[in-house]
Motif scaffolding. Structure first.
Motif, PDB file in Angstrom:
ATOM      1  N   GLU A   1       0.834  -1.186   0.000  1.00  0.00           N
ATOM      2  CA  GLU A   1       0.000   0.000   0.000  1.00  0.00           C
ATOM      3  C   GLU A   1       0.880   1.252   0.000  1.00  0.00           C
ATOM      4  N   VAL A   2       0.537   2.197  -0.814  1.00  0.00           N
ATOM      5  CA  VAL A   2       1.292   3.453  -0.903  1.00  0.00           C
ATOM      6  C   VAL A   2       0.798   4.397   0.183  1.00  0.00           C
ATOM      7  N   ALA A   3       1.739   4.870   0.943  1.00  0.00           N
ATOM      8  CA  ALA A   3       1.373   5.779   2.027  1.00  0.00           C
ATOM      9  C   ALA A   3       0.790   7.072   1.463  1.00  0.00           C
ATOM     10  N   GLN A   4      -0.285   7.507   2.071  1.00  0.00           N
ATOM     11  CA  GLN A   4      -0.957   8.731   1.639  1.00  0.00           C
ATOM     12  C   GLN A   4      -0.474   9.906   2.504  1.00  0.00           C
ATOM     13  N   GLY A   5      -0.402  11.077   1.926  1.00  0.00           N
ATOM     14  CA  GLY A   5       0.004  12.261   2.668  1.00  0.00           C
ATOM     15  C   GLY A   5       1.087  13.028   1.940  1.00  0.00           C
ATOM     16  N   GLN A   6       1.917  13.736   2.710  1.00  0.00           N
ATOM     17  CA  GLN A   6       2.953  14.566   2.111  1.00  0.00           C
ATOM     18  C   GLN A   6       4.039  13.708   1.501  1.00  0.00           C
ATOM     19  N   SER A   7       4.737  14.265   0.519  1.00  0.00           N
ATOM     20  CA  SER A   7       5.803  13.547  -0.151  1.00  0.00           C
ATOM     21  C   SER A   7       6.842  14.542  -0.645  1.00  0.00           C
ATOM     22  N   GLY A   8       8.031  14.036  -0.952  1.00  0.00           N
ATOM     23  CA  GLY A   8       9.082  14.870  -1.515  1.00  0.00           C
ATOM     24  C   GLY A   8       9.599  15.915  -0.534  1.00  0.00           C
ATOM     25  N   GLY A   9       9.825  17.124  -1.038  1.00  0.00           N
ATOM     26  CA  GLY A   9      10.378  18.205  -0.231  1.00  0.00           C
ATOM     27  C   GLY A   9       9.472  18.639   0.889  1.00  0.00           C
TER      28      GLY A   9
ATOM     29  N   VAL B   1       7.928  16.786   2.983  1.00  0.00           N
ATOM     30  CA  VAL B   1       8.230  15.984   4.175  1.00  0.00           C
ATOM     31  C   VAL B   1       9.434  16.560   4.907  1.00  0.00           C
ATOM     32  N   LEU B   2      10.428  17.052   4.160  1.00  0.00           N
ATOM     33  CA  LEU B   2      11.656  17.568   4.766  1.00  0.00           C
ATOM     34  C   LEU B   2      11.430  18.879   5.514  1.00  0.00           C
ATOM     35  N   ASP B   3      10.299  19.502   5.295  1.00  0.00           N
ATOM     36  CA  ASP B   3       9.998  20.752   6.002  1.00  0.00           C
ATOM     37  C   ASP B   3       9.248  20.508   7.305  1.00  0.00           C
ATOM     38  N   THR B   4       8.971  19.256   7.610  1.00  0.00           N
ATOM     39  CA  THR B   4       8.216  18.955   8.831  1.00  0.00           C
ATOM     40  C   THR B   4       9.165  18.592   9.965  1.00  0.00           C
ATOM     41  N   LYS B   5       8.744  18.932  11.191  1.00  0.00           N
ATOM     42  CA  LYS B   5       9.546  18.624  12.377  1.00  0.00           C
ATOM     43  C   LYS B   5       9.580  17.119  12.640  1.00  0.00           C
ATOM     44  N   GLU B   6       8.503  16.437  12.262  1.00  0.00           N
ATOM     45  CA  GLU B   6       8.433  14.992  12.517  1.00  0.00           C
ATOM     46  C   GLU B   6       9.526  14.230  11.770  1.00  0.00           C
ATOM     47  N   PHE B   7       9.848  14.668  10.541  1.00  0.00           N
ATOM     48  CA  PHE B   7      10.883  13.977   9.766  1.00  0.00           C
ATOM     49  C   PHE B   7      12.236  14.041  10.464  1.00  0.00           C
TER      50      PHE B   7
ATOM     51  N   GLY C   1      16.009  10.068  15.856  1.00  0.00           N
ATOM     52  CA  GLY C   1      15.791   8.810  16.557  1.00  0.00           C
ATOM     53  C   GLY C   1      16.505   7.652  15.885  1.00  0.00           C
ATOM     54  N   PHE C   2      16.493   7.653  14.529  1.00  0.00           N
ATOM     55  CA  PHE C   2      17.208   6.602  13.801  1.00  0.00           C
ATOM     56  C   PHE C   2      18.711   6.667  14.066  1.00  0.00           C
ATOM     57  N   LEU C   3      19.268   7.900  14.015  1.00  0.00           N
ATOM     58  CA  LEU C   3      20.707   8.048  14.256  1.00  0.00           C
ATOM     59  C   LEU C   3      21.073   7.652  15.676  1.00  0.00           C
ATOM     60  N   LEU C   4      20.198   7.977  16.617  1.00  0.00           N
ATOM     61  CA  LEU C   4      20.468   7.608  18.006  1.00  0.00           C
ATOM     62  C   LEU C   4      20.457   6.090  18.178  1.00  0.00           C
ATOM     63  N   GLN C   5      19.555   5.441  17.454  1.00  0.00           N
ATOM     64  CA  GLN C   5      19.499   3.981  17.539  1.00  0.00           C
ATOM     65  C   GLN C   5      20.750   3.342  16.959  1.00  0.00           C
ATOM     66  N   ARG C   6      21.292   3.949  15.910  1.00  0.00           N
ATOM     67  CA  ARG C   6      22.471   3.367  15.272  1.00  0.00           C
ATOM     68  C   ARG C   6      23.767   3.751  15.985  1.00  0.00           C
ATOM     69  N   ILE C   7      23.878   5.024  16.415  1.00  0.00           N
ATOM     70  CA  ILE C   7      25.132   5.505  17.020  1.00  0.00           C
ATOM     71  C   ILE C   7      25.168   5.224  18.515  1.00  0.00           C
ATOM     72  N   ARG C   8      23.987   5.259  19.153  1.00  0.00           N
ATOM     73  CA  ARG C   8      23.891   5.036  20.606  1.00  0.00           C
ATOM     74  C   ARG C   8      24.611   6.134  21.410  1.00  0.00           C
ATOM     75  N   ASP C   9      24.568   7.316  20.889  1.00  0.00           N
ATOM     76  CA  ASP C   9      25.139   8.487  21.593  1.00  0.00           C
ATOM     77  C   ASP C   9      24.217   9.655  21.287  1.00  0.00           C
ATOM     78  N   GLU C  10      23.488  10.140  22.294  1.00  0.00           N
ATOM     79  CA  GLU C  10      22.467  11.162  22.062  1.00  0.00           C
ATOM     80  C   GLU C  10      23.072  12.470  21.574  1.00  0.00           C
TER      81      GLU C  10
END
Length: 202
Positions: free
Chosen positions: A153-161, A163-169, A175-184
């Motif tokens: 299923e294709v996610a509905q909502g914002q796409s492209g640039g 998404v990059l203007d939102t705080k959630e992204f 959060g992803f970087l913290l999970q990989r690096i393990r250093d806040e």
């Protein structure tokens, strides 16, 4: 003299035997002895007339077909209102449409005996029976079942640039970087660097 007497006795023995008829011999009918007419005896019960079994189109009895399998894959399919002229191949096609099992991978058994595709239901049931049961054997088991690929299923909502203007992204990226690096601290700095680089580009 002995040979002569033997020949005479042999010929006399032949003469005493009945005369054999030749293969092309024809008897004269006039020489037959008179015979009376032979009359068949009467039957104790009169023969009943055979009833016509022809059925008008649309008035044929409906048969219930049950197809079961206790092996892999387990099946329990009931086909209603099947005509007596329904072939075994038609039954297999109906089961294939319901289960996805290819027709060539199925073998139907009736009373534990394999049934050819050319047989029809009226060849397998009695005059008063209204149901027939088959067991199915699937060549290859559950692996023979055709599976339909599920489309993602294709996610509905914002796409492209947008998404990059939102705080959630950027929070998700941090959060992803913290999970990989393990250093806040390092993850926060790296996320800020990515965000600043993106804003500088735009």
């Amino acid at each position: 003299m002995t040979e002569v007497s033997f020949a005479k006795s042999f010929l006399a023995a032949l003469d005493s035997r009945p005369v054999k008829l030749s293969p092309d011999h024809v008897e004269d009918p006039k020489t037959y002895a008179a015979r009376s007419a032979y009359v068949l005896p009467k039957m104790p019960k009169p023969m009943s007339k055979r009833k016509s079994t022809a059925v008008a189109p649309g008035q044929e009895r409906g048969l219930t077909v049950v197809v079961t399998s206790l092996r892999n894959p387990p099946l329990d399919i009931k086909l209603l209102s099947q005509t007596p002229n329904t072939s075994v191949l038609d039954i297999k096609s109906a089961v294939s449409q319901d289960t996805g099992i290819p027709v060539e991978k199925m073998k139907l058994l009736h009373k534990k005996k394999p049934i050819p595709d050319s047989k029809v239901l009226k060849d397998l049931v009695g005059q008063d029976e209204t149901a027939v049961e088959f067991s199915v054997m699937v060549m290859g088991g559950a692996a023979a079942i055709k599976t339909t690929p599920v489309q993602a299923e294709v996610a509905q909502g914002q796409s492209g640039g947008e998404v990059l203007d939102t705080k959630e992204f950027w929070d998700d990226l941090k959060g992803f970087l913290l999970q990989r690096i393990r250093d806040e601290k390092t993850a926060g700095e790296l996320a800020d660097t990515f965000q600043a680089a993106w804003k500088a580009r735009t």
